[in-house]
Design an enzyme around this catalytic site. Sequence first.
Site, short mmCIF file in Angstrom:
data_model
loop_
_atom_site.label_atom_id
_atom_site.label_comp_id
_atom_site.label_asym_id
_atom_site.label_seq_id
_atom_site.Cartn_x
_atom_site.Cartn_y
_atom_site.Cartn_z
CG ASN A 1 -1.62 12.21 -21.81
OD1 ASN A 1 -0.91 13.20 -21.61
ND2 ASN A 1 -1.43 11.06 -21.19
CD GLU B 1 -3.66 7.14 -15.36
OE1 GLU B 1 -3.14 8.14 -14.87
OE2 GLU B 1 -3.00 6.21 -15.85
#
Length: 412
Positions: free
Chosen positions: A7, A386
């Site tokens: 990320n 996530e």
Amino acid sequence: MKVLVLNSGSSSIKYQLFDMRDESVLAAGSIEQIGEPGSHLSHRVRTPKGEMAKTVRTLAISDHRQGFQLISSVLRETGALADTGELKGIGHRVVHGGEKFKEPARVTPEVLTAIRALIPLAPLHNPANLLGMEVAMESAPAVPQVAVFDTAFHQSIPPHAYHYAIPKKLYETHQIRRYGFHGTSHRYVAKKAAEFLDKPLESLNLISLHLGNGASAAAIQQGKCIDTSMGLTPLEGLIMGTRCGDLDPAIIFYLARETGLSSEEIESILNKESGLKGICGVNDMRTVGEMAQAGDPEAQLAIDMYCYRIKKYIGAYHAALGGLDGLIFTGGIGENANFIRAGCCQGLAHLGLEMDTGKNRGPREGCSAIESGASRVKILVIPTNEELEIAEQTMACLEADESRSTLCLRQQ
Ligand code: AMP
């Protein structure tokens, strides 16, 4: 069978390495303040005893390329990953997939070009996500990479829910519509709710409330999202830590006229100085709760406004769904703040939602149900994950690719 999830932010890279045989986390960490004097790496690795051992190293990390190399070497040194060749794939979180990406996509030069074309819709996030993908592709060219989009889960929203009532031309020329965000989280907790209730997701009507520093609601009908509270950007919808959520758009023009503030200044106020922070001065819900407990009226107002906004969405989505099987709380606030869960469900017995106060306050681990015996609707607290959802979608995308190529070879 290992999958690395990345990320990438403008000055940070967060990562998690999964063993997909049992979906366990082998290592996780982040690099922060890339290109700044305080740049550092924080790394946790699973020990043979199953605990996570943490190390922090402060060192000069000049750019994302160096950051990725550092992640590869710390994974190697700590025994989590001998070589990037061990990876089945790398999954990248990408914030905006526009209307083009309804599913995760194998990263190719064409996919990178399409994500680049979406930068005007996510000027802060997509460039950083792209940089992460480019660096990972250069540094580990043999490893397949997959882009997983925050917006993709919401692409099933029908036109009557995603259009704004503004001239159609603005949609056609500037792609102005509702996209929604937090899709990876909403999808993950909806799947977990179905598992927990032991029912097919396709048979359930759910409202998912992702309440973190950012917050959004999603209406999920038989496994498909039919509406969500965030819009063209993450500014719309629920009250958040520092974002205002729903607002009369005329406030912006009134403010500009009365104060002379520029559009950038107003944008900054609505994104960074509003929400809980705007109402009571702090954006952290733990502190807001403590202040309210101590009798601070502004903190109490912030909590009342926060829960009232959520209740309005529960009512609206209940109507849109035509009935409700489960309400899901997730995110830092949804998972931990029992006073917020109580405030959101208070007075909703007529919609079939009745909370058990003891279960709501009690300790919990994993998924838990907090409705009373009289409640027609399940009320669930489900920890989101996530990164794991990105890893699962990465695997699914690569496996679908593999079976497509096998089929092509057979047909040749
Ligand atoms: P997230 O963005 O999902 O990490 O969530 C961050 C938000 O969760 C912050 O507002 C925190 O104050 C809130 N939060 C985390 N733990 C608690 C807790 N035990 N009680 C209340 N709020 C919490």
